[in-house]
Design a protein around this motif. Sequence first.
Motif, short mmCIF file in Angstrom:
data_model
loop_
_atom_site.label_atom_id
_atom_site.label_comp_id
_atom_site.label_asym_id
_atom_site.label_seq_id
_atom_site.Cartn_x
_atom_site.Cartn_y
_atom_site.Cartn_z
N GLY A 144 0.74 -1.26 0.03
CA GLY A 144 0.03 0.00 0.16
C GLY A 144 0.69 1.27 -0.23
O GLY A 144 0.56 2.12 -0.49
N GLN A 147 2.48 1.74 -3.41
CA GLN A 147 1.35 2.29 -4.13
C GLN A 147 0.98 3.89 -4.12
O GLN A 147 1.03 4.46 -5.16
CB GLN A 147 -0.11 1.60 -4.11
CG GLN A 147 -1.32 1.84 -5.11
CD GLN A 147 -1.10 1.53 -6.16
OE1 GLN A 147 -0.20 1.60 -7.07
NE2 GLN A 147 -2.09 0.76 -6.73
N THR A 168 -6.25 1.86 -6.50
CA THR A 168 -6.64 1.89 -5.10
C THR A 168 -6.54 0.25 -4.69
O THR A 168 -7.05 0.10 -3.41
CB THR A 168 -7.90 2.24 -4.62
OG1 THR A 168 -8.87 1.76 -5.44
CG2 THR A 168 -7.97 3.61 -5.18
N ASN A 170 -4.20 -1.75 -3.58
CA ASN A 170 -3.60 -2.01 -2.32
C ASN A 170 -3.66 -1.16 -1.10
O ASN A 170 -2.84 -1.33 -0.32
CB ASN A 170 -1.94 -2.11 -2.91
CG ASN A 170 -1.82 -3.23 -3.76
OD1 ASN A 170 -1.71 -4.39 -3.25
ND2 ASN A 170 -1.71 -3.04 -5.07
N VAL A 171 -4.60 -0.37 -1.05
CA VAL A 171 -4.74 0.66 0.00
C VAL A 171 -6.11 0.36 0.63
O VAL A 171 -7.18 -0.17 0.19
CB VAL A 171 -4.64 2.05 -0.31
CG1 VAL A 171 -3.50 2.19 -0.95
CG2 VAL A 171 -5.67 2.53 -1.50
#
Length: 233
Positions: A144, A147, A168, A170-171
Amino acid sequence: MATIVQFENVGLRYGSGTETLSDISFSLQSGAFYFLTGASGAGKTSLLRLMYLAQRPSRGIIRLFGEDAVVLPRDRLPGFRRRIGVVFQDFRLVPHLSAWDNIALPLHVAGMPVAEINEAVREMLAWVGLADRAEARPATLSGGEQQRVAIARAVIARPELLVADEPTGNVDPEMADRLIHLFGSLGKLGTTVVVATHDLHLLTRLPQAQMMRLDRGRLHDPTGLLRFPTAAA
């Protein structure tokens, strides 16, 4: 509004197989926000690759910033690409550079003064919640965090066109909302934004966004917000 991207009857074929994209026609306007949706394998990444000049089409016409990008000489490609910000699914951070230096890279390439670079990077790190990770290298960052660094690098130079492939993925949902609104704010500065996503929740976060849906390599227009020319037109 000016037309930033225009596709006319574009097709893309890898090797001798069937077309990955077929008869793609649309126009994207300056400062507008577009979601590109579709199932896995629908062709979203391939369409984005055509937009940021990583791939040439098998047929059809692509115009970027008012010029025919298909026949653009190779020596002009770097200048065109500097006008485009890209958020890749696999991040593509420079492994030996810190988060700070990865984010600053486009500004150094553009020749911005160091003092201005430092101010811009500091502000961007704070915005994506990584002010305390400025000196960390990619290998020490979570997925995250990587990213968010990749997104900050893509938007820091305020590109004329921003394309983001599942930015979005990986968050967490809170950060996803924050990043989508960051993308949305770029539109107010004149950037055309295209975000490929399979997350239908995101489509509700920006009511002003328009939607493009790919299905097995063809574009559909479920919202009526985009008008795709027909062959007869």
